[in-house]
Design an enzyme around this catalytic site. Structure first.
Site, mmCIF file in Angstrom:
data_model
loop_
_atom_site.group_PDB
_atom_site.id
_atom_site.type_symbol
_atom_site.label_atom_id
_atom_site.label_comp_id
_atom_site.label_asym_id
_atom_site.label_seq_id
_atom_site.Cartn_x
_atom_site.Cartn_y
_atom_site.Cartn_z
ATOM 1 N N CYS A 173 48.651 31.157 35.574
ATOM 2 C CA CYS A 173 47.306 30.705 36.171
ATOM 3 C C CYS A 173 47.393 29.261 36.613
ATOM 4 O O CYS A 173 48.134 28.406 36.220
ATOM 5 C CB CYS A 173 46.372 31.076 35.148
ATOM 6 S SG CYS A 173 44.425 31.076 35.713
ATOM 7 N N ASP A 174 46.330 28.879 37.167
ATOM 8 C CA ASP A 174 46.261 27.599 38.062
ATOM 9 C C ASP A 174 46.585 26.563 37.519
ATOM 10 O O ASP A 174 47.511 25.781 38.143
ATOM 11 C CB ASP A 174 44.740 27.558 38.620
ATOM 12 C CG ASP A 174 44.259 28.676 39.593
ATOM 13 O OD1 ASP A 174 44.952 29.677 39.688
ATOM 14 O OD2 ASP A 174 43.083 28.386 40.075
ATOM 15 N N SER A 184 37.468 27.027 43.903
ATOM 16 C CA SER A 184 38.530 27.925 43.895
ATOM 17 C C SER A 184 39.457 28.015 45.046
ATOM 18 O O SER A 184 38.750 27.798 46.284
ATOM 19 C CB SER A 184 38.046 29.394 43.555
ATOM 20 O OG SER A 184 39.061 30.327 43.703
ATOM 21 N N CYS A 233 47.222 36.999 35.049
ATOM 22 C CA CYS A 233 47.856 35.997 35.637
ATOM 23 C C CYS A 233 49.210 35.547 34.798
ATOM 24 O O CYS A 233 50.520 35.200 34.956
ATOM 25 C CB CYS A 233 47.536 34.708 35.924
ATOM 26 S SG CYS A 233 45.936 34.867 36.870
ATOM 27 N N GLU A 246 34.723 25.325 39.056
ATOM 28 C CA GLU A 246 34.801 25.740 40.405
ATOM 29 C C GLU A 246 33.828 26.514 40.856
ATOM 30 O O GLU A 246 33.141 27.126 40.059
ATOM 31 C CB GLU A 246 36.118 26.494 40.460
ATOM 32 C CG GLU A 246 37.453 25.705 40.438
ATOM 33 C CD GLU A 246 38.506 26.692 40.359
ATOM 34 O OE1 GLU A 246 39.878 26.256 40.623
ATOM 35 O OE2 GLU A 246 38.556 28.060 40.402
ATOM 36 N N CYS A 296 46.407 35.492 41.129
ATOM 37 C CA CYS A 296 45.443 36.106 42.233
ATOM 38 C C CYS A 296 46.215 35.863 43.558
ATOM 39 O O CYS A 296 46.979 35.053 43.832
ATOM 40 C CB CYS A 296 44.258 35.095 42.374
ATOM 41 S SG CYS A 296 43.280 35.160 40.584
ATOM 42 N N ASP A 324 40.425 31.287 34.697
ATOM 43 C CA ASP A 324 39.409 30.781 35.909
ATOM 44 C C ASP A 324 38.631 32.218 36.402
ATOM 45 O O ASP A 324 37.300 32.155 36.338
ATOM 46 C CB ASP A 324 39.958 30.140 36.944
ATOM 47 C CG ASP A 324 40.530 28.739 36.620
ATOM 48 O OD1 ASP A 324 40.679 28.404 35.546
ATOM 49 O OD2 ASP A 324 41.083 28.162 37.528
#
Length: 561
Positions: free
Chosen positions: A127-128, A476, A54, A450, A199, A86
């Site tokens: 990333c998240d 997630s 990511c 998650e 993702c 993650d």
């Protein structure tokens, strides 16, 4: 005429005057020229790391943003902050650090920008947790700022079909169920993540990038670009230049973020069929801005906004398809024309949302990734806020309608994610069960992991329509099925989830928006009288500090309170 000194409000005390000669000496060593000391300084926060695909390209993006800043008359300084993966840590104890990293990112960006006297910021995340973490810092600092999304991955291909990280997780469940050989699992593992980018479905990273663009904190199109594209490099350069323009005009996050702009973000998340994590992160971002966004706002907005996008994990298409048909801007125009967006909200372009969208063309008629308003995938929100005696402060479910609108089953209780995954893969979980995973909340984890491993195993074993799952952890963006997370109060602080026994009947109802434990008040009272909190899992370090400071998930799981 803009006041040049006003543009240097924070850098001027660091570099101006004879007494600042030591500061200037240090800065000369990192590339400042004499002329640079009279320019506004823009910090470029890079989340580059080889920890995850990511973020593996973000060093290139940061360099482009820095060039854009300097071409526009500013002086850039690239600095780093962290990311965790993650996808790699999922299902392990390391995943407890994921949500914690949001706070570390926010704190570290704030610390560097505050210490070094940056006048403005470009924050680049992949990333998240990079996205809300960066935005929280931008809001706290309240200096002219832009967020840039690192971009989505090009999906892999497995036998001619798109594949991504969720494909791999679900393959694990199929393998455990005897439906896939070792060789087939290895084949999927080897082709699903072909390179750089976040993702590939409408999972948390793509959801949050879209929400931030809808908030007005990213340039148009930033959320819907491939990570390895020329468009993404251009986005970074334009963002670097745009921050210099924001400095000239004195536009700060506090001028952009309002209750209405957060309602725009909620609307977009729903229309996209986005991740449940958006609830947690938008509440936290609003908290940092001093704006009240609550679970009730998601309920209120959700009653009037349809799900329009047929995107993974519940839908058919991935983010690359969405990019190909035109990305987010035509969807924003569609929502604006339907009266579902606040068009007067200011954005980082210096224009309003409506002005940005004035010349945006609609999607082509022959695409089916995004539905028209009169033919939605779901007529109201897929993000359901469920309450009841199991979640008196609320919980969050992601109900597309494909998994049904209600479920009643017998509880099978697991005290951790790992235990639940073993139970699913070993066949202990059977049709009719409601899987209960507790002590995974912000305090109990600590860190609110998650549950992609368990939810993917459920789908992979073919149990997606015959079992449900409830947890005080979270999900997630890749999770789907009849799953309810963010149960509050969480079990570790004595929430009702702590009182569930194996065999208890649990009813989930996404029409009445309820989650109830079918046990009498007298029995629950007796169980509560004998309940005792477990000792903290962590007593030192980042996780222990987090557990002591963090708020409830219903309040965004924030630590700056």
């Amino acid at each position: 005429m803009p006041d040049p000194q006003a543009q240097r409000r924070y850098s001027s005390p660091v570099v101006d005057g004879p007494d600042r000669a030591p500061s200037r000496a240090m800065l000369r060593a990192v590339g400042f020229s004499e002329a640079d000391f009279t320019k506004p300084v823009v910090g470029v926060a890079s989340t580059w790391s080889m920890v995850t695909p990511c973020n593996m390209h973000i060093d290139r993006l940061a360099t482009e943003a820095a060039k854009g800043t300097e071409t526009a008359g500013g002086k850039s300084i690239i600095f780093g902050t962290i990311t965790v993966s993650d996808g790699i840590s999922m299902g392990t104890q390391g995943m407890r650090y994921s949500l914690v990293s949001r706070e570390i990112i926010a704190d570290s960006v704030e610390a560097v920008a505050g210490a070094e006297g940056f006048d403005g910021l470009v924050c680049i995340g992949g990333c998240d947790k990079n996205m809300p973490g960066c935005v929280i810092a931008m809001v706290r600092l309240n200096r002219p700022s832009i967020f840039v999304y690192g971009g989505t991955i090009v999906p892999g291909l497995h036998h001619g079909k798109p594949a991504d990280i969720v494909t791999v997780f679900e393959a694990v469940g199929q393998h455990a169920g005897g439906k896939m050989t070792d060789g087939e699992l290895k084949e999927i593992e080897s082709c699903s993540i072909p390179g750089e980018g976040s993702c590939g479905g409408m999972y948390t990273a793509n959801t949050m990038a879209s929400a931030i663009e809808a908030l007005g904190l990213s340039l148009p199109d930033s959320s819907a670009q491939l990570a390895n594209s020329k468009d993404k490099l251009s986005d970074c350069a334009r963002s670097g230049a745009a921050v210099v323009e924001l400095l000239r005009r004195g536009i700060r996050p506090s001028d952009i973020l309002t209750k209405e702009s957060f309602e725009n973000a909620i609307t977009v998340v729903i229309a996209l069929g986005g991740s449940t994590n958006a609830v947690l992160h938008l509440i936290a971002m609003a908290h940092s801005a001093g704006i009240s966004v609550t679970l009730e706002d998601f309920e209120r907005v959700g009653r009037r906004v349809p799900v329009l996008c047929d995107l993974k994990p519940s839908g058919k298409y991935n983010m690359a398809h969405f990019v190909r048909i035109g990305g987010l801007q035509p969807l924003l125009r569609q929502l604006l024309d339907a009266g579902l967006l606040h068009g007067k909200c200011l954005t980082v372009t210096g224009k309003t949302m409506a002005e940005n969208l004035a010349d945006v063309k609609p999607y082509a008629a022959n695409q089916d990734v995004v539905r028209p308003m009169d033919n939605p995938i779901k007529s109201d929100s897929h993000l359901r806020i469920l309450r009841g005696n199991l979640a008196p402060e609320g919980s969050v479910a992601k109900i597309s309608g494909k998994e049904g609108l209600s479920f009643t089953g017998k509880a099978i209780v697991f005290e951790s994610e790992e235990a639940s995954l073993r139970g699913i893969l070993d066949g202990v979980v059977k049709d009719g069960h409601v899987i209960v995973i507790r002590n995974e909340g912000p305090v109990g984890g600590p860190g609110m992991r998650e549950m992609l491993g368990p939810t993917s195993a459920v789908m992979g074993k073919g149990l997606g329509k015959t079992v449900a799952l409830v947890t005080d952890g979270r999900f997630s963006g890749g999770s789907h099925g009849f799953v309810v997370g963010h149960i509050t109060p969480e079990a570790a602080v004595g929430g009702p989830l702590a009182l569930v026994h194996d065999g208890d009947t649990i009813t989930l109802d996404a029409v009445r928006n309820e989650v109830n434990l079918e046990v009498s008040a007298e029995v629950l009272a007796a169980r509560r009288a004998s309940w005792k909190p477990a000792p903290p899992r962590e007593t030192r370090g980042a996780l222990a500090k987090y557990a002591r400071q963090v708020s409830s998930a219903s309040l965004g799981a924030v630590t700056d309170r």
